[in-house]
Scaffold this active site. Structure first.
Site, PDB file in Angstrom:
ATOM      1  CB  CYS A 256       4.275  -0.248   1.972  1.00 21.10           C
ATOM      2  SG  CYS A 256       3.137  -1.372   2.801  1.00 21.10           S
TER       3      CYS A 256
ATOM      4  CG  ASP B  13      18.480  22.828 -31.858  1.00 22.55           C
ATOM      5  OD1 ASP B  13      18.508  24.055 -32.034  1.00 22.55           O
ATOM      6  OD2 ASP B  13      18.179  22.006 -32.732  1.00 22.55           O
TER       7      ASP B  13
ATOM      8  CG  ASP C 115      17.670  18.627 -35.659  1.00 21.50           C
ATOM      9  OD1 ASP C 115      17.820  19.854 -35.484  1.00 21.50           O
ATOM     10  OD2 ASP C 115      17.939  18.052 -36.727  1.00 21.50           O
TER      11      ASP C 115
ATOM     12  CB  CYS D 264      -0.928   0.022   1.215  1.00 19.46           C
ATOM     13  SG  CYS D 264      -0.060   0.165   2.793  1.00 19.46           S
TER      14      CYS D 264
ATOM     15  CG  ASP E 199      15.928  24.719 -34.734  1.00 21.47           C
ATOM     16  OD1 ASP E 199      16.230  25.908 -34.871  1.00 21.47           O
ATOM     17  OD2 ASP E 199      16.538  23.781 -35.292  1.00 21.47           O
TER      18      ASP E 199
END
Length: 759
Positions: free
Chosen positions: A25, A646, A642, A22, A443
């Protein structure tokens, strides 16, 4: 990007933990781990029964601390394949044990349930029992069967719950242990020493104790099965790893275990085989199915020099490649690691759940105690019976299992589904933060576009031929490394135009080039270059404005001081870009573009694609400032890029999204990686984030509202008005139903479909 620690670094310790059932715990396990000197942070995943610990604390000390807290643990710091295989085996064994114990408990409980319940439903049945075996012997039989249920299938609750109670750290097992022992103990007294009970209170509740254990075991078994389904994404990814590789060594080929493959080994791949590790093809050619990486179903041609990725499938040809990445450095291993990190992460929303549930069990025990005393001193006769039934019902119905499962199960299913769709969440909390983003900044080059310029237009001046001008322009640009030069050369090659020999090449940075071609002076460049060279451009000025309005960059060609043609070069928009932008806007997200293009060109592209905001003329080192500017204007922001340049902007954004076909540096700086490079993945990731948070909110509402509303019912709130009292048996069924509902609801995310813009 937030400063949250990313899981799964080399210094982390991974543990498999038993006995967590639970949300309370989870809090106690984290508290135990954080108490060990050298622990900086700890993340516990209830859904997988695992923990990741950051710091230099030794695994032995961590395991000892967990053992002292009542949670046996073992180290997971082994080879990945063996490690995850052992974890799956442990979970499978646990599921099988639960299934066996549930079946045994059901067989033993059924007679008890039938004897007691049939007596209530059919008054004549109780008289029949008394006339045949006698009520006392009926109670003896129920005692034996119930004792067997509690001692064998149900012993797990007492083995864990009672020590936790003694340590003043009660958990769900403690609630079940207290509730069933109270019902069983009361029944034992009524059976063997009834004189100890007040007159009118002599009754047995063996069926309550037995059915509670059986129903909760059934709930746990269903949970275990559902948890297995939540981790199917990892299982599928692991199944892509080969066990052996055919390696050339010492002049011969031999099959060796995948763990023994080293960087630089030459590996042979035959038709239909799965590629074992990453590498570069050295001989042969074939087509390879890379759909598990790119999501694209079309096989990719591979020949000498081509890169291959471990886990992809060779088709009909055979080839040899040199291993460049093995073990945990392969793309597949990194994907598995990213998915595991996301599944084991803790979303910000979970912090509130943890704070509440840590005190929930003690609060429930206090509520049960108050309920017992209220019925005992203020309830109708038989007060003791009413007090016992109500207190046991409160203890059982309020177990916070569903609360602990609400968030991690949704994260597991969502991150696994994302991996299937080529979307990797490198940080689990990105699932929550992406949903809150108000704007996505893109971009332009390589993200919105293909990242390679092509020749789109060639407007000829009077008296010139296309093949002649294109050939001379390509010849003049032959020694240039500029992308423009490559675009002109590629166009000439595609049209099979012959290029004369050029001499006397010279270039002026940012303006253009000059060369002698077939004895004629050829200039190729910008309008400024032509004007500085004394060449008039008025004759093509109208065509230049038309091309600029279509977001194309005009390039002038002059031969012997006279304009011969106007070229237009453009970086083409990716085919998927318009659909992706429509999908994002449909989701209620603004779209912005960051580009180095001039304002006119940038605005033309934005108008064509339906982009909301544009920041133009941005130099590579100015993207971070652009991200800050957009965040200030719109709010929480995701940036998509990419390239190497960047990476700072990806790190600066609230959520950095890297196109997976880009550079490793960009991917490492991002929070989300789109493996296929398809920009539609941004919309799909955003929609998946929104769906996941909706799912978590549904789970939490059910768990909290369910528990909160049913506690008063279990305590007997309806009794004064209706005379109805909730049986502990129904309380156990309701509690189990709560957890199963949360798991089944989380599994609905497996049906999530990728987003595509309409039109």
């Amino acid at each position: 990007m937030t400063s949250n620690q990313t899981l799964g670094t080399a210094a982390d310790t991974r543990l498999a933990i038993e006995g967590m059932h639970c949300a309370s715990c989870v809090g106690r396990v984290e508290k135990a781990l954080l108490s060990v000197p050298g622990t900086r942070n700890a993340w516990v995943n209830l859904a997988t029964g695992t923990a990741t610990v950051e710091g230099h604390a030794s695994p032995g000390d961590l395991i000892e601390a967990l053992g002292n807290a009542g949670y046996p643990a073992s180290s997971r710091d082994q080879a990945r394949g063996q490690d995850d295989e052992q974890l799956r085996q442990r979970l499978d064994s646990e599921r099988q044990t639960l299934g066996r114990d549930t079946a045994l408990a059901a067989v033993l409980t059924l007679p008890v349930f039938l004897i007691e319940m049939t007596s209530h439903l059919l008054p004549g049945f109780q008289q029949t029992v008394q006339q045949t075996v006698g009520q006392q012997w009926s109670w003896y039989l129920q005692f034996v069967l119930t004792a067997l249920v509690l001692v064998f299938p149900g012993r797990r609750f007492y083995r864990i719950g009672i020590p936790a109670l003694v340590r003043l750290a009660p958990d769900m097992n403690s609630l079940v242990a207290l509730g069933t022992l109270a019902a069983f103990g009361y029944s034992v007294i009524a059976t063997f020493v009834p004189s100890l009970l007040p007159e009118g209170t002599i009754n047995v509740y063996y069926e309550a104790a037995a059915v509670i254990v059986t129903l909760i075991l059934l709930g746990r078994y269903l949970e275990a099965r559902a948890r297995g389904r939540t981790s199917q994404a990892i299982t599928r990814l692991l199944s892509l790893q080969t066990r052996t590789a055919r390696v050339r060594r010492n002049g011969s080929s031999e099959d060796i275990p995948i763990e023994a493959v080293a960087t630089g080994d030459l590996i042979e791949v035959r038709p239909g085989e799965r590629i074992p590790v990453d590498g570069d093809v050295t001989e042969g050619e074939s087509y390879v199915d890379e759909s598990m990486i790119s999501g694209e179903p079309v096989p990719v041609r591979k020949s000498t020099g081509s890169e291959v990725v471990g886990g992809t499938v060779n088709q009909t040809g055979a080839f040899t490649f040199r291993a460049t990445a093995v073990g945990s450095d392969t793309v597949l291993a990194r994907i598995i690691d990213m998915v595991e990190q996301a599944q084991g992460a803790k979303l910000p929303i979970q912090a509130l759940v943890d704070r509440v549930t840590l005190w929930f069990v003690p609060a429930v025990m206090a509520a049960a105690g108050i309920t017992f005393l209220a019925w005992l001193f203020m309830g109708p006769e038989p007060a003791l019976t009413f007090a016992l039934v109500s207190a046991v019902s409160v203890l059982i119905i309020a177990c916070p299992c569903a609360m602990g499962l609400a968030t991690p199960t949704s994260i597991m299913v969502a991150s696994g589904k994302g991996a299937e769709l080529g979307i990797l969440f490198r940080r689990g909390d990105a699932l929550q933060q992406l949903r809150n983003c108000r704007v996505v900044a893109l971009d332009k080059t390589g993200t919105l576009t293909e990242g390679r310029p092509v020749l789109t237009d060639l407007v000829l001046a009077a008296g010139h031929e296309r093949s002649q001008v294109l050939g001379m322009a390509a010849a003049a640009e032959a020694r240039s490394e500029h992308p423009l030069a490559r675009a002109i050369a590629e166009a000439a090659s595609e049209e099979a135009v012959s290029m004369p020999e050029s001499r006397g090449f010279s270039a002026q940075a940012g303006l253009g080039v000059e060369a002698s071609v077939d004895g004629k002076t050829v200039l190729v460049g910008s309008a400024d270059y032509m004007l500085r060279s004394g060449i008039g451009i008025d004759g093509v000025a109208g065509d230049a404005r038309r091309l600029e309005s279509r977001a194309r960059s005009p390039v002038y060609v002059a031969i012997d001081g006279v304009i011969a043609a106007l070229l237009a070069v453009d970086d083409p928009i990716r085919e998927t870009t318009p659909r992706a932008i429509r999908a994002l806007r449909h989701l209620g997200v603004k779209v912005a573009m960051i580009t180095g293009d001039n304002r006119v060109t940038a605005e033309a592209i934005a108008h064509e694609l339906g982009i909301d905001d544009v920041i133009a003329g941005v130099m590579p080192d100015g993207k971070v400032d652009a991200v800050r500017q957009l965040r200030h204007a719109h709010g929480s922001l995701a940036f998509v890029g990419d390239g190497i340049n960047d990476a700072p902007a990806l790190a600066e954004a609230d959520i950095g999204i890297a196109i997976g076909t880009g550079t490793d540096i960009a991917i490492e700086a991002a929070d989300v990686v789109l493996m296929s490079g398809d920009l539609n993945g941004v919309a799909t990731a955003t929609a998946l984030s929104q769906a996941t948070l909706r799912n978590i909110h549904q789970n939490l509402f059910w768990a909290f509202a369910y528990n909160t509303l049913l506690i008063p019912l279990a305590a007997g709130a309806l009794y004064p008005a209706t005379g109805l009292l909730l049986s502990p048996v129904f309380a156990a069924g309701a509690m189990a139903l709560s957890s199963v509902f949360v798991l089944v609801n989380a599994l609905r995310l497996r049906r999530f479909q990728p987003v595509h813009g309409s039109g």
